[in-house]
Write a protein that holds these residues in place. Structure first.
Motif, short mmCIF file in Angstrom:
data_model
loop_
_atom_site.label_atom_id
_atom_site.label_comp_id
_atom_site.label_asym_id
_atom_site.label_seq_id
_atom_site.Cartn_x
_atom_site.Cartn_y
_atom_site.Cartn_z
N ASP A 102 82.06 16.68 32.51
CA ASP A 102 82.21 17.94 33.25
C ASP A 102 82.67 19.07 32.34
O ASP A 102 82.23 20.21 32.46
CB ASP A 102 83.24 17.77 34.38
N LYS A 110 80.82 8.37 36.73
CA LYS A 110 80.22 8.05 35.43
C LYS A 110 81.23 7.54 34.40
O LYS A 110 80.84 7.17 33.29
CB LYS A 110 79.55 9.30 34.86
N SER A 164 77.50 13.00 31.87
CA SER A 164 78.73 12.38 32.39
C SER A 164 79.94 13.26 32.20
O SER A 164 80.99 13.02 32.82
CB SER A 164 78.97 11.04 31.68
N ASN A 224 90.11 10.40 35.40
CA ASN A 224 88.76 10.35 34.82
C ASN A 224 88.67 11.26 33.59
O ASN A 224 87.75 12.05 33.43
CB ASN A 224 87.70 10.75 35.85
N LYS A 241 82.89 12.83 34.99
CA LYS A 241 82.56 12.68 36.41
C LYS A 241 83.04 11.31 36.87
O LYS A 241 82.81 10.30 36.18
CB LYS A 241 81.07 12.85 36.63
N SER A 242 83.69 11.26 38.02
CA SER A 242 84.30 10.01 38.48
C SER A 242 83.29 8.88 38.60
O SER A 242 83.60 7.72 38.32
CB SER A 242 85.02 10.23 39.82
#
Length: 247
Positions: free
Chosen positions: A122, A48, A120, A82, A45-46
């Motif tokens: 995905d 995190k 964090s 990311n 996740k951007s």
């Protein structure tokens, strides 16, 4: 029954006389060694990404106590951002199974890093690969940047395209603009896939070398032969983490 037995004996005799196809990716050396390399890609996740890498830096020693980390990188170019990519080495599948079991029971790893940071991530992707028999895992001379080039070859396996692919890789090596770290053939994941990991001093030195290779007749000839067996290719530009063994 007699006729069937006669046919079977004839078929086996013909098979024994048939020429054996050899390939630079042949399974003999790979199977006798057994060493495998697990490719892991995490899509973060951007919001995190920074926190994830900082937490891993503090706790990576808990993970490397169980098995060898070859390298850990952030993806700078090539596909989604990311994203982190890492390679782990295992003696064999039994070793990997034992490590996964030990990690599940490692309270410090679970509580200090894994559980707090699971949110964090995905998505995760995992491939199991072997280092091809004609390539040893290399170590770059100093810190730099990396390129992971991935080639999806036509069905048929290394017996079909292995020789041509080896010549194409070696043509780039001989030109000397980039250092070959390793060539990996996927065992679990997309089949007929080969990953080539390169080291470069910088993104600019890599670009300059690529321009030279496009004008070198030896590289052009080798690549022209190899692309007859190629379905698709892609690459990622990788920045090593501060705790990565490969810098």
């Amino acid at each position: 029954m007699l006729a069937l037995g006669s046919c079977l004996r004839k078929a086996l005799a013909l098979r024994a006389l048939a020429p054996q196809v050899c390939s630079p990716f042949a399974t003999g050396p790979r199977q006798s060694d057994g060493t495998l390399y697990e490719f892991r890609t995490y899509f973060l996740k951007s919001s995190k990404t920074k926190e994830f890498l900082e937490n891993l830096k503090k706790n990576v020693h808990l993970r490397t106590a169980h098995s060898e980390l070859i390298g850990y990188w952030s993806v700078e170019f090539g596909g989604r951002t990311n994203k982190v990519f890492h390679i782990w080495k295992y003696d064999n599948f039994a070793h990997r199974t034992a490590v996964r079991k030990a990690l599940a029971n490692d309270k410090a790893w679970q509580e200090q890093f894994l559980i707090p940071n699971l949110t964090s991530i995905d998505k995760q992707e995992i491939e199991i690969t072997y280092l091809v028999p004609w390539c040893k895992l290399g170590k770059p001379p100093k810190e730099g940047v990396y390129e992971l080039a991935t080639f999806q070859m036509k069905p048929g396996g290394p017996a079909l395209w292995g020789d041509a692919f080896k010549r194409a890789v070696n043509a780039h090596v001989d030109l000397g603009y980039s250092t070959l770290v390793g060539v990996f053939h996927t065992e679990y994941g997309a089949l007929n896939r080969v990953h080539v990991l390169w080291w470069n001093e910088s993104a600019d030195s890599r670009a300059a070398g690529r321009h030279r290779s496009h004008e070198d007749p030896r590289v052009v000839a080798a690549v022209r032969e190899s692309v007859n067996y190629l379905e698709s290719q892609q690459n990622m530009f990788l920045i090593p983490a501060s705790f990565s063994p490969l810098k």
